[in-house]
Design an enzyme around this catalytic site. Structure first.
Site, short mmCIF file in Angstrom:
data_model
loop_
_atom_site.label_atom_id
_atom_site.label_comp_id
_atom_site.label_asym_id
_atom_site.label_seq_id
_atom_site.Cartn_x
_atom_site.Cartn_y
_atom_site.Cartn_z
N ARG A 226 0.69 -1.41 0.29
CA ARG A 226 0.07 -0.11 -0.11
C ARG A 226 1.16 1.20 0.02
NH1 ARG A 226 -1.85 3.15 4.23
NH2 ARG A 226 -4.12 4.35 3.53
N LEU A 227 0.78 2.06 -1.18
CA LEU A 227 1.42 3.11 -1.42
C LEU A 227 0.88 4.39 0.04
CD1 LEU A 227 2.58 3.23 -4.44
CD2 LEU A 227 3.63 2.26 -2.81
N ASP A 228 0.80 4.25 0.83
CA ASP A 228 0.50 5.57 1.62
C ASP A 228 0.16 6.93 1.56
OD1 ASP A 228 -1.17 6.64 3.89
OD2 ASP A 228 1.27 7.32 4.22
N ALA A 229 -0.61 7.80 1.67
CA ALA A 229 -0.49 9.54 0.92
C ALA A 229 0.26 9.77 -0.44
CB ALA A 229 0.07 9.81 2.10
N VAL A 230 0.12 8.68 -1.06
CA VAL A 230 0.74 8.72 -2.22
C VAL A 230 1.06 10.01 -2.91
CG1 VAL A 230 -0.55 7.12 -3.82
CG2 VAL A 230 2.41 7.66 -4.68
#
Length: 561
Positions: A226-230
């Site tokens: 999961r790429l957080d706040a990408v």
């Protein structure tokens, strides 16, 4: 590796020298030789994700990952194929999203051997907190100490600079003041809080450090990342600093690296933004994320249940066939560790309907977080509430709570894409106001942690709301997993015979069909059934077609034919 080299050159406008490019290629090649775990290619109807914290349960002096593993084995193994472990690294705030050390496991939770043990019985999803790092991290401490190793790791900006056009997700200052070891004061870019320091990806040394983090997670067996706040990764003064082309190039680079060293890895972008911007991270269907969070779904399902009408949900859902393309699908959810985002509704619902929904939820005990707008006003961007209490009124009976909750999750599980269920949802949790008071922030309302002994006792209490919710959701998931028509990519069509009934049909590649009907209202609704003999999958009943079927309030039908 050619694609990776091309992306690196493009990100840095052809200014990255051969030595720097070779440093990237070297670490990628090294990881490629050591990553042995094979990932599942693609997805199917058996994929259902549990979202949970690594320290969700505690038991005596046991490490929490060991406790979680035991709970999973006893209660959840037959239901969920994947576990999304929210950040389990050492952290300083935001329940894990201010990461102190990307490469370590929080000692409270355990160590990498505990992650490996959990992976023996499930697939894992890791958080790659790629936009920011904790102010307590060695990286930022080194920067403040003027260690040349960390030069330009972070973004210092003159506070006089006009940053009014920068998209603000929260009502907090964009720049935070810090004093360096040499006495200078700098104002550092902090999109989310002064404990979450934005990384400077314009510095290729920073990108290389973060590529090493991604490679480490792949080595430790992450199936989904999961790429957080990408969306905020790249900053250019004078722009909105969200969804910039350089940010998309970074996502493409992460995808190319994962494809190179661990084929089958799924990247999922977390962008709590309007639908059009969200789906842009699917790229051309093959070069960016394989999945995007389906952020409009949680508030639209709430809106549908609160209004008793399917119109807005149906109109939005009809557009989904045009969104996912190529080798992509949706990551569907109703509740998560964060609140229920409202920004994804903008452009789908009129602002007055969004505000009306917010007011309704507030009257029933929900909390609200606000964001600052460029014109100086503020808007609600997130509701903080358990999904159970979001769907219901304070004086609802447990039977009505269960009916609405089942209805919402049956919609989730029937939707095209891969479904994810938050741990608080399958536990039937209510608003944790004591947690909000103790911890001092709104999101704590839906982040309660439990003693293993106490939660198991509640789940074993005959007839309790927790037990009934657990049993009903586990049953719905089991039914979903047995039906090829619920494959994430199977054909999806909608009908509008009755505005109070949300109706969708799923059709498998082999021709199996399921007509899924959801009575959103608290009244009996007549729905015309075609001349087939239907097998109702949830109850096992046989229903004759060619009739106006009288659907009870909040009834769900999964009709196989």
């Amino acid at each position: 590796m050619r694609k990776i080299k091309q992306l690196l050159a493009s990100i840095y406008d052809e200014k990255l020298n051969a030595e720097a490019i070779e440093a990237f290629i070297s670490v990628i090649e090294k990881s490629k030789k050591t990553i042995a775990t094979r990932r599942k290619e693609g997805w199917d109807e058996t994929d259902v994700v549990l979202i949970t914290y690594a320290d969700q349960f505690h038991h005596q002096d046991e490490k929490t990952l060991k406790t979680l593993d035991g709970f999973y084995q006893n209660w959840l193994k037959d239901t969920f194929s994947h576990i999304h472990l929210l950040p389990f690294y050492p952290w300083s705030s935001d329940d894990g999203f201010s990461v102190i050390d990307y490469h370590q496991v929080d000692p409270v939770a355990g160590d990498w051997s505990d992650i490996a043990r959990l992976k023996q019985s499930t697939k894992l999803m890791f958080d790659f907190v790629c936009n920011h790092i904790s102010a307590k991290s060695e990286w930022f401490k080194g920067y403040l100490a003027c260690d040349p190793q960390y030069n330009n790791f972070f973004i210092s900006e003159d506070p006089a600079t006009d940053l009014s056009g920068v998209t603000r997700p929260r009502a907090l200052p964009l720049l935070s003041p810090f004093t360096l070891a040499d006495g200078r004061q700098e104002h550092i870019w902090t999109t989310f809080s002064d404990d979450q320091i934005d990384l400077n990806f314009a510095n290729p040394v920073v990108l290389l450090a973060m590529v090493n983090v991604l490679l480490h997670y792949l080595q430790e067996g992450a199936d989904y990342v999961r790429l957080d706040a990408v969306g905020y990764m790249w900053k250019t003064v004078g722009t909105s600093c969200i969804h910039l082309e350089k940010t998309h190039q970074l996502v493409k680079l992460f995808r190319a690296i994962a494809d190179e060293v661990a084929p089958g890895t799924v990247l999922i972008t977390e962008t709590n933004v309007p639908h059009k911007d969200n789906i842009s991270y699917l790229g051309n269907g093959y070069d960016e994320a394989q999945m995007v969070y389906q952020f409009p779904l949680p508030p639209l399902v709430l809106h549908a249940v609160h209004t008793g009408k399917a119109t807005a949900l149906s109109q939005w859902a009809a557009s989904l066939n045009e969104g996912a393309k190529g080798n992509t699908t949706w990551f569907n959810f109703l509740s998560s560790h964060d609140g229920i985002g409202l920004n994804p509704l903008r452009g789908i619902l009129p602002e007055d309907e969004i505000l009306s929904l917010v007011e309704q939820l507030q009257r029933e005990g929900a909390l609200v977080n606000w964001k600052n707008n460029p014109d100086g006003t503020r808007s609600p961007y997130e509701m903080n509430v358990t999904y159970m209490d979001a769907l219901n009124q304070r004086d609802s009976s447990d039977d009505e709570r269960l009916a609405r909750f089942t209805l919402a999750h049956a919609i989730l599980l029937a939707f095209p894409g891969v479904p994810a269920i938050y741990i608080q949802s399958i536990l039937g949790s209510r608003n944790d106001y004591a947690g909000v008071e103790r911890l001092g922030y709104n999101r704590a309302i839906n982040r309660q942690k439990y003693s293993l002994t106490e939660i198991e006792a509640q789940l074993n209490t005959e007839g309790s709301l927790r037990q009934r919710v657990y049993q009903q959701l586990a049953h719905l998931v089991a039914v979903r997993k047995s039906q090829a028509a619920f494959h994430p990519d199977s054909q999806f069509t909608l009908s509008s015979e009755n505005d109070a009934v949300f109706a969708m049909e799923r059709c498998s590649a082999s021709g199996e069909r399921i007509l899924a009907l959801f009575n959103l209202s608290n009244a009996i609704q007549a729905y015309p059934l075609s001349n087939y003999e239907f097998n109702e999958l949830i109850t096992g009943q046989v229903i004759k077609g060619d009739q106006l079927y009288q659907m009870q309030p909040y009834q769900v039908l999964w009709l196989h034919y």
